[in-house]
Write a protein that holds these residues in place. Structure first.
Motif, short mmCIF file in Angstrom:
data_model
loop_
_atom_site.label_atom_id
_atom_site.label_comp_id
_atom_site.label_asym_id
_atom_site.label_seq_id
_atom_site.Cartn_x
_atom_site.Cartn_y
_atom_site.Cartn_z
N ASP A 231 25.75 4.95 24.97
CA ASP A 231 25.33 4.69 26.34
C ASP A 231 24.77 3.28 26.52
O ASP A 231 24.46 2.88 27.63
CB ASP A 231 24.29 5.73 26.77
CG ASP A 231 23.05 5.72 25.88
OD1 ASP A 231 23.16 5.34 24.70
OD2 ASP A 231 21.97 6.10 26.37
N ARG A 232 24.65 2.52 25.45
CA ARG A 232 24.10 1.16 25.51
C ARG A 232 25.21 0.13 25.52
O ARG A 232 26.17 0.24 24.76
CB ARG A 232 23.22 0.90 24.30
CG ARG A 232 22.01 1.79 24.20
CD ARG A 232 21.18 1.40 22.98
NE ARG A 232 20.12 2.38 22.81
CZ ARG A 232 20.05 3.23 21.82
NH1 ARG A 232 20.95 3.21 20.85
NH2 ARG A 232 19.08 4.10 21.75
N PRO A 233 25.05 -0.92 26.32
CA PRO A 233 26.03 -2.01 26.23
C PRO A 233 25.96 -2.66 24.85
O PRO A 233 24.89 -2.75 24.24
CB PRO A 233 25.58 -3.00 27.31
CG PRO A 233 24.70 -2.23 28.23
CD PRO A 233 24.06 -1.16 27.37
N PRO A 234 27.09 -3.11 24.32
CA PRO A 234 27.10 -3.80 23.04
C PRO A 234 26.27 -5.09 23.09
O PRO A 234 25.97 -5.61 24.17
CB PRO A 234 28.57 -4.12 22.79
CG PRO A 234 29.32 -3.21 23.68
CD PRO A 234 28.44 -2.96 24.86
N LEU A 235 25.97 -5.62 21.92
CA LEU A 235 25.29 -6.90 21.78
C LEU A 235 26.27 -7.89 21.14
O LEU A 235 26.82 -7.62 20.08
CB LEU A 235 24.06 -6.75 20.88
CG LEU A 235 23.34 -8.03 20.46
CD1 LEU A 235 22.77 -8.77 21.68
CD2 LEU A 235 22.24 -7.71 19.45
N VAL A 236 26.49 -9.01 21.82
CA VAL A 236 27.35 -10.07 21.29
C VAL A 236 26.45 -11.22 20.89
O VAL A 236 25.62 -11.68 21.69
CB VAL A 236 28.40 -10.51 22.34
CG1 VAL A 236 29.22 -11.68 21.83
CG2 VAL A 236 29.31 -9.32 22.70
N VAL B 290 28.83 -7.41 18.04
CA VAL B 290 30.00 -8.25 17.81
C VAL B 290 29.50 -9.67 17.60
O VAL B 290 28.73 -10.19 18.42
CB VAL B 290 30.98 -8.20 18.99
CG1 VAL B 290 32.15 -9.15 18.79
CG2 VAL B 290 31.48 -6.77 19.21
N ALA B 291 29.92 -10.29 16.50
CA ALA B 291 29.50 -11.67 16.18
C ALA B 291 30.75 -12.48 15.81
O ALA B 291 31.26 -12.36 14.71
CB ALA B 291 28.50 -11.67 15.04
N PRO B 292 31.25 -13.30 16.76
CA PRO B 292 32.44 -14.09 16.45
C PRO B 292 32.08 -15.41 15.78
O PRO B 292 30.96 -15.91 15.90
CB PRO B 292 33.02 -14.36 17.84
CG PRO B 292 31.83 -14.41 18.74
CD PRO B 292 30.87 -13.40 18.17
N CYS B 293 33.05 -15.95 15.06
CA CYS B 293 33.02 -17.36 14.67
C CYS B 293 33.74 -18.08 15.81
O CYS B 293 34.92 -17.82 16.06
CB CYS B 293 33.78 -17.61 13.37
SG CYS B 293 33.01 -16.95 11.89
N LEU B 294 33.05 -18.92 16.53
CA LEU B 294 33.68 -19.64 17.63
C LEU B 294 34.79 -20.54 17.10
O LEU B 294 34.79 -20.91 15.92
CB LEU B 294 32.63 -20.46 18.39
CG LEU B 294 31.53 -19.63 19.06
CD1 LEU B 294 30.44 -20.53 19.60
CD2 LEU B 294 32.10 -18.73 20.15
#
Length: 128
Positions: A25-30, A56-60
């Motif tokens: 029920d929680r929005p993800p954390l980026v 979610v943790a991207p490499c830009l």
């Protein structure tokens, strides 16, 4: 670790979260890293947040394990990549955290795509 094609480049990202069903029920954390860094900057924080949130943790682009195409590299271009990643992962709304350069990207993304973000966390940064 995963990769995905976004805006013509291969982006590396980490996608982790709580046990099945927990936190649905929680929005993800980026989480966006700073200049000269990568998603590995979040290696110690990610497991803690992933207890309660999909993280979610991207490499830009140009950093870490993501493609490093010839420039230009711009804050607005990074924000477009973040939007593309969210679209590809089916994330309509999330919390967005940016550190240093990632904070500038987060601020730009919030201006360009305000409907996407439940909250904005900017650490040690300023708008560009």
């Amino acid at each position: 670790m995963a990769t995905i094609m976004i805006n013509g480049i291969r982006l590396h990202y980490v996608d982790s979260g709580p046990p099945s069903g927990a936190g649905a029920d929680r929005p993800p954390l980026v989480m966006l890293h700073g200049l000269g860094c990568s998603s590995h900057d979040w290696d110690f924080q990610l497991p803690v947040f992933a207890r309660d949130y999909r993280v979610v943790a991207p490499c830009l682009r140009g950093f870490g394990d993501s493609d490093k195409p010839t420039g230009p590299y711009t804050v607005s271009g990074f924000a477009e990549d973040v939007d593309g990643l969210l679209n590809a992962l089916g994330i309509e709304r999330c919390h967005l955290l940016g550190f240093s350069m990632g904070g500038a990207v987060a601020l730009q993304a919030a201006v360009d795509y305000p409907q996407r973000f439940a909250s904005l966390i900017v650490v040690n940064s300023q708008p560009c």
